[in-house]
Write a protein that holds these residues in place. Structure first.
Motif, PDB file in Angstrom:
ATOM      1  N   UNK A   9       0.863  -1.171   0.000  1.00 10.41           N
ATOM      2  CA  UNK A   9       0.000   0.000   0.000  1.00 10.41           C
ATOM      3  C   UNK A   9       0.903   1.225   0.000  1.00 10.41           C
ATOM      4  N   UNK A  10       0.809   2.007  -1.068  1.00  9.31           N
ATOM      5  CA  UNK A  10       1.689   3.151  -1.228  1.00  9.31           C
ATOM      6  C   UNK A  10       0.982   4.446  -0.850  1.00  9.31           C
ATOM      7  N   UNK A  11       1.616   5.246  -0.014  1.00 12.85           N
ATOM      8  CA  UNK A  11       1.126   6.584   0.331  1.00 12.85           C
ATOM      9  C   UNK A  11       1.629   7.511  -0.773  1.00 12.85           C
ATOM     10  N   UNK A  12       0.735   7.912  -1.671  1.00 13.70           N
ATOM     11  CA  UNK A  12       1.140   8.702  -2.837  1.00 13.70           C
ATOM     12  C   UNK A  12       0.743  10.162  -2.681  1.00 13.70           C
ATOM     13  N   UNK A  13       1.477  11.040  -3.373  1.00 13.05           N
ATOM     14  CA  UNK A  13       1.200  12.480  -3.317  1.00 13.05           C
ATOM     15  C   UNK A  13       0.160  12.899  -4.342  1.00 13.05           C
ATOM     16  N   UNK A  14       0.154  12.226  -5.510  1.00 17.60           N
ATOM     17  CA  UNK A  14      -0.754  12.582  -6.609  1.00 17.60           C
ATOM     18  C   UNK A  14      -1.248  11.284  -7.227  1.00 17.60           C
ATOM     19  N   UNK A  15      -2.461  10.898  -6.889  1.00 23.86           N
ATOM     20  CA  UNK A  15      -2.963   9.592  -7.312  1.00 23.86           C
ATOM     21  C   UNK A  15      -3.046   9.460  -8.831  1.00 23.86           C
ATOM     22  N   UNK A  16      -3.385  10.518  -9.530  1.00 28.23           N
ATOM     23  CA  UNK A  16      -3.463  10.451 -10.996  1.00 28.23           C
ATOM     24  C   UNK A  16      -2.081  10.213 -11.596  1.00 28.23           C
ATOM     25  N   UNK A  17      -1.073  10.912 -11.086  1.00 30.95           N
ATOM     26  CA  UNK A  17       0.289  10.722 -11.591  1.00 30.95           C
ATOM     27  C   UNK A  17       0.785   9.318 -11.268  1.00 30.95           C
ATOM     28  N   UNK A  18       0.479   8.836 -10.071  1.00 29.65           N
ATOM     29  CA  UNK A  18       0.907   7.483  -9.680  1.00 29.65           C
ATOM     30  C   UNK A  18       0.203   6.430 -10.529  1.00 29.65           C
ATOM     31  N   UNK A  19      -1.084   6.611 -10.764  1.00 31.32           N
ATOM     32  CA  UNK A  19      -1.820   5.669 -11.608  1.00 31.32           C
ATOM     33  C   UNK A  19      -1.191   5.607 -12.995  1.00 31.32           C
ATOM     34  N   UNK A  20      -0.920   6.755 -13.595  1.00 28.37           N
ATOM     35  CA  UNK A  20      -0.318   6.797 -14.934  1.00 28.37           C
ATOM     36  C   UNK A  20       1.040   6.107 -14.935  1.00 28.37           C
ATOM     37  N   UNK A  21       1.842   6.330 -13.905  1.00 30.17           N
ATOM     38  CA  UNK A  21       3.157   5.697 -13.809  1.00 30.17           C
ATOM     39  C   UNK A  21       3.025   4.174 -13.758  1.00 30.17           C
ATOM     40  N   UNK A  22       2.187   3.660 -12.856  1.00 33.03           N
ATOM     41  CA  UNK A  22       2.068   2.208 -12.696  1.00 33.03           C
ATOM     42  C   UNK A  22       1.381   1.556 -13.890  1.00 33.03           C
ATOM     43  N   UNK A  23       0.524   2.286 -14.586  1.00 36.21           N
ATOM     44  CA  UNK A  23      -0.052   1.748 -15.830  1.00 36.21           C
ATOM     45  C   UNK A  23       1.048   1.516 -16.869  1.00 36.21           C
ATOM     46  N   UNK A  24       2.050   2.371 -16.889  1.00 38.48           N
ATOM     47  CA  UNK A  24       3.180   2.183 -17.807  1.00 38.48           C
ATOM     48  C   UNK A  24       3.993   0.948 -17.455  1.00 38.48           C
ATOM     49  N   UNK A  25       3.889   0.489 -16.210  1.00 36.65           N
ATOM     50  CA  UNK A  25       4.556  -0.746 -15.785  1.00 36.65           C
ATOM     51  C   UNK A  25       3.660  -1.970 -15.982  1.00 36.65           C
ATOM     52  N   UNK A  26       2.490  -1.764 -16.575  1.00 37.04           N
ATOM     53  CA  UNK A  26       1.593  -2.883 -16.865  1.00 37.04           C
ATOM     54  C   UNK A  26       0.520  -3.130 -15.830  1.00 37.04           C
ATOM     55  N   UNK A  27       0.402  -2.265 -14.832  1.00 36.27           N
ATOM     56  CA  UNK A  27      -0.644  -2.418 -13.824  1.00 36.27           C
ATOM     57  C   UNK A  27      -1.950  -1.830 -14.347  1.00 36.27           C
ATOM     58  N   UNK A  28      -3.064  -2.422 -13.925  1.00 34.91           N
ATOM     59  CA  UNK A  28      -4.390  -1.917 -14.274  1.00 34.91           C
ATOM     60  C   UNK A  28      -5.218  -1.816 -12.996  1.00 34.91           C
ATOM     61  N   UNK A  29      -6.034  -0.769 -12.903  1.00 26.11           N
ATOM     62  CA  UNK A  29      -6.895  -0.593 -11.732  1.00 26.11           C
ATOM     63  C   UNK A  29      -7.962  -1.681 -11.729  1.00 26.11           C
ATOM     64  N   UNK A  30      -8.126  -2.343 -10.589  1.00 24.74           N
ATOM     65  CA  UNK A  30      -9.134  -3.405 -10.469  1.00 24.74           C
ATOM     66  C   UNK A  30     -10.180  -3.084  -9.413  1.00 24.74           C
ATOM     67  N   UNK A  31      -9.905  -2.086  -8.574  1.00 24.87           N
ATOM     68  CA  UNK A  31     -10.796  -1.742  -7.475  1.00 24.87           C
ATOM     69  C   UNK A  31     -10.513  -0.308  -7.058  1.00 24.87           C
ATOM     70  N   UNK A  32     -11.476   0.321  -6.421  1.00 27.76           N
ATOM     71  CA  UNK A  32     -11.257   1.644  -5.867  1.00 27.76           C
ATOM     72  C   UNK A  32     -11.811   2.751  -6.731  1.00 27.76           C
ATOM     73  N   UNK A  33     -11.638   3.970  -6.256  1.00 29.97           N
ATOM     74  CA  UNK A  33     -12.136   5.157  -6.935  1.00 29.97           C
ATOM     75  C   UNK A  33     -11.066   6.239  -6.872  1.00 29.97           C
ATOM     76  N   UNK A  34     -10.565   6.627  -8.024  1.00 36.52           N
ATOM     77  CA  UNK A  34      -9.565   7.689  -8.043  1.00 36.52           C
ATOM     78  C   UNK A  34     -10.116   8.961  -7.401  1.00 36.52           C
ATOM     79  N   UNK A  35     -11.401   9.259  -7.608  1.00 35.53           N
ATOM     80  CA  UNK A  35     -12.027  10.452  -7.021  1.00 35.53           C
ATOM     81  C   UNK A  35     -12.049  10.391  -5.492  1.00 35.53           C
ATOM     82  N   UNK A  36     -11.981   9.178  -4.930  1.00 33.28           N
ATOM     83  CA  UNK A  36     -11.933   9.001  -3.475  1.00 33.28           C
ATOM     84  C   UNK A  36     -10.495   8.835  -2.982  1.00 33.28           C
ATOM     85  N   UNK A  37      -9.535   9.014  -3.892  1.00 31.24           N
ATOM     86  CA  UNK A  37      -8.099   8.964  -3.578  1.00 31.24           C
ATOM     87  C   UNK A  37      -7.576   7.585  -3.202  1.00 31.24           C
ATOM     88  N   UNK A  38      -8.174   6.522  -3.777  1.00 29.87           N
ATOM     89  CA  UNK A  38      -7.599   5.196  -3.572  1.00 29.87           C
ATOM     90  C   UNK A  38      -7.892   4.301  -4.767  1.00 29.87           C
TER      91      UNK A  38
END
Length: 123
Positions: A9-38
Motif C-alpha cells: 500500500x503506497x502513500x502517494x502524493x498525486x494519485x493520478x500521476x501514480x496511476x499513470x506511472x504504474x499503468x506504464x509498468x503494466x498495472x491496471x486498476x481493479x478496485x477503488x475510486x480515483x475520485x476518493x483517492x484510492x
C-alpha cells in the motif's frame, strides 16, 4: 502460518500521476475510486494499492483468507490465530482482536526498521 494475499500500500502524493506511472509498468486498476483517492492495481499476481492522503508511510499488507485475485480461499489461517502466534513469538501487536470474534478484523505490527505491516482479513 498462511498469511494470505500480499500487496504493498503506497502513500502517494498525486494519485493520478501514480496511476499513470504504474499503468506504464503494466498495472491496471481493479478496485477503488480515483475520485476518493484510492485505487487497487494489479499486474499478474502483483498487487499495489495507491492511497493519497490516507496514511503517512507505505504499508506492507497481508490479507488472510484471500488469494492474489481477492477471492476467498476455502481454508486459511484466521487472523486471530496469526495475531496469537505473533504475540507468542514475542512480537508486539497493535490493538488486540477479540479472540472470540469471527469474520473481518485487522491489526498491525512494526518491523525493526519502522515499516508497518498490516494484517487485514475481509472474510
Amino acid at each position: 502460518m498462511e498469511l494470505g494475499a500480499f500487496s504493498v500500500s503506497l502513500a502517494v502524493k498525486d494519485i493520478a500521476a501514480s496511476r499513470a506511472f504504474y499503468e506504464k509498468l503494466g498495472f491496471a486498476a481493479i478496485m477503488g475510486e480515483e475520485a476518493q483517492n484510492w485505487l487497487i492495481m494489479k499486474n499478474g499476481d502483483h498487487v499495489i494499492g495507491l492511497f493519497q492522503g490516507m496514511f503517512d508511510k507505505n504499508i506492507l499488507t497481508f490479507n488472510p483468507g484471500w488469494n492474489a485475485n481477492s477471492e476467498t480461499l476455502p481454508t486459511f489461517t484466521d487472523i486471530r490465530q496469526i495475531q496469537q502466534a505473533l504475540k507468542t513469538g514475542g512480537i508486539e501487536v497493535g490493538a488486540d482482536i477479540d479472540p472470540e470474534s469471527t469474520g473481518p478484523a485487522n491489526f498491525s505490527i512494526t518491523d525493526p526498521d519502522g515499516n508497518v505491516i498490516l494484517f487485514d482479513q475481509h472474510v
